[in-house]
Design an enzyme around this catalytic site. Sequence first.
Site, PDB file in Angstrom:
ATOM      1  N   SER A   1     -26.805 -28.773  10.336  1.00  0.00           N
ATOM      2  CA  SER A   1     -25.662 -29.273   9.570  1.00  0.00           C
ATOM      3  C   SER A   1     -25.681 -30.785   9.439  1.00  0.00           C
ATOM      4  O   SER A   1     -26.284 -31.484  10.259  1.00  0.00           O
ATOM      5  CB  SER A   1     -24.348 -28.846  10.243  1.00  0.00           C
ATOM      6  OG  SER A   1     -24.209 -27.450  10.227  1.00  0.00           O
TER       7      SER A   1
ATOM      8  N   MET B   1      -7.599 -38.035   5.474  1.00  0.00           N
ATOM      9  CA  MET B   1      -7.793 -38.106   6.919  1.00  0.00           C
ATOM     10  C   MET B   1      -6.746 -37.288   7.664  1.00  0.00           C
ATOM     11  O   MET B   1      -7.073 -36.470   8.539  1.00  0.00           O
ATOM     12  CB  MET B   1      -7.735 -39.565   7.386  1.00  0.00           C
ATOM     13  CG  MET B   1      -8.102 -39.760   8.844  1.00  0.00           C
ATOM     14  SD  MET B   1      -9.854 -39.521   9.159  1.00  0.00           S
ATOM     15  CE  MET B   1     -10.483 -41.083   8.514  1.00  0.00           C
TER      16      MET B   1
ATOM     17  N   ARG C   1     -25.220 -26.985   1.236  1.00  0.00           N
ATOM     18  CA  ARG C   1     -26.426 -26.168   1.104  1.00  0.00           C
ATOM     19  C   ARG C   1     -26.188 -24.967   0.195  1.00  0.00           C
ATOM     20  O   ARG C   1     -25.055 -24.460   0.094  1.00  0.00           O
ATOM     21  CB  ARG C   1     -26.911 -25.687   2.471  1.00  0.00           C
ATOM     22  CG  ARG C   1     -26.032 -24.610   3.113  1.00  0.00           C
ATOM     23  CD  ARG C   1     -26.546 -24.205   4.483  1.00  0.00           C
ATOM     24  NE  ARG C   1     -26.480 -25.317   5.424  1.00  0.00           N
ATOM     25  CZ  ARG C   1     -27.551 -25.894   5.952  1.00  0.00           C
ATOM     26  NH1 ARG C   1     -28.766 -25.486   5.647  1.00  0.00           N
ATOM     27  NH2 ARG C   1     -27.410 -26.895   6.804  1.00  0.00           N
TER      28      ARG C   1
ATOM     29  N   CYS D   1     -20.804 -26.755   0.608  1.00  0.00           N
ATOM     30  CA  CYS D   1     -20.910 -28.054  -0.046  1.00  0.00           C
ATOM     31  C   CYS D   1     -22.222 -28.756   0.289  1.00  0.00           C
ATOM     32  O   CYS D   1     -22.678 -29.627  -0.460  1.00  0.00           O
ATOM     33  CB  CYS D   1     -19.725 -28.947   0.317  1.00  0.00           C
ATOM     34  SG  CYS D   1     -19.531 -29.217   2.093  1.00  0.00           S
TER      35      CYS D   1
ATOM     36  N   ALA E   1       1.835 -39.575   6.315  1.00  0.00           N
ATOM     37  CA  ALA E   1       0.940 -39.646   5.153  1.00  0.00           C
ATOM     38  C   ALA E   1       0.061 -38.403   5.127  1.00  0.00           C
ATOM     39  O   ALA E   1      -0.410 -37.937   6.179  1.00  0.00           O
ATOM     40  CB  ALA E   1       0.090 -40.904   5.127  1.00  0.00           C
TER      41      ALA E   1
END
Length: 427
Positions: A105, A189, A52, A50, A185
């Site tokens: 990164s 996250m 590079r 995502c 949930a």
Amino acid sequence: MSFFALGVNHQTASVELREQIAFNAERLATLLHEQHQHSALKDLVVVSTCNRTEVYAMTEDADSILNWLAQVNNIDVKQLIHHVYRYENAQAITHLMRVASGLDSLMLGEPQILGQVKSALALSKDAETVSPELNGIFEYAFYAAKRVRSETSVGSHAVSMGYAVAQLASQVFSHPEKLTVMVVAAGEMNSLVAKHLAEMGVAKIIICNRSRERADQLAQEIAHQVEIEIIPFAALAQNLHRADVISSCTGSLHQVIEYKDVKSALKSRRYQQMLMVDLAVPRDIDPKVESLDNVYLYGVDDLQSVIDENLAQRRQAAVEAEFMVNQLATQLMTQQKVKEASGTIQAYRQHSEEISQKELTHALEALQHGHAAEQVLQEFAHRLTQKLMHPTSILLREAAKAENPDYFEWLQQHLQDVFEHERKPKH
């Protein structure tokens, strides 16, 4: 042939451009097979994530890499060239090592990139687009990444919420493989929290979510790593006692985990310790829970301070890691030069042997024709010396005429050192 690294990353290109030249594994496999069969550019590895898209290749023409990258993605090469970085040989090797080590990164030191680079190499091997030389460079880069991971602290500090929760769990509990985790949930996250904990090897993850569809989606993503159970949101309170670790991030305007429910859960657990992490703003967990014995409660601010401190430690460790990578890249280049020199030395030895054989044949013929042995041997030694010294003499003359005097001085000094060494008596 030179080793090139060419591509774009999060520092040089927008997400829109990165999307345009990104490859999924299936499409890339097809393109690599086509390269192997039809193109002169067929010794290459493509790393696409995502953040590079990079092509590593052994080639004589770096422009062919750029043209291929633009062509297969239907992009004007004139547009792409403004966002592309290009490295050759030593710089390319250093760049690959930095990428594999997580030093290049977006999230400094992140460990996933090494696996992604290894997968990219495996895909290219399957398509037969990897020469032994290219494979050797990648294997050395993996060795460098392993050294960076084991000998520096660049990847040992949590710098994401999900990873931080997993690190907390490993600190609070001595046997993570026995833990039951509940994520309250199943948003972005908590999905990251669940994935990190699954990778850590916990025993079970309970997903408590209002939407069954989203819970099922998260379950499918991690079910190959860990036992999964899905419970309805209404059953949250009565299932709290089953979890050793609870991570909550609902986005609710009101608290969803109350003090009395945690107190009741502790009693049911016979007061075995619990780690509770509240990633929500506004908070999901009643702050009074922190007063309960055997409950460790962490909020967003607690984790963020840990992450900020850890990121600073990573940056400090990265200085040491960068030095190590540069040293290892230099070592690899030296090894390659020695290997190249070995081929030249072998060719020179063969050339010298051919000269020796010709002169020996000439001397033997002279002896057979009755020439004096002493004269023949003297002539043999003179002719052999002249012919063996001829390449060195030419090299010295050309070096003396060169614009850079340092090369001549270096060559002259080292030849003198060799002569001195040869004159010394052998024991």
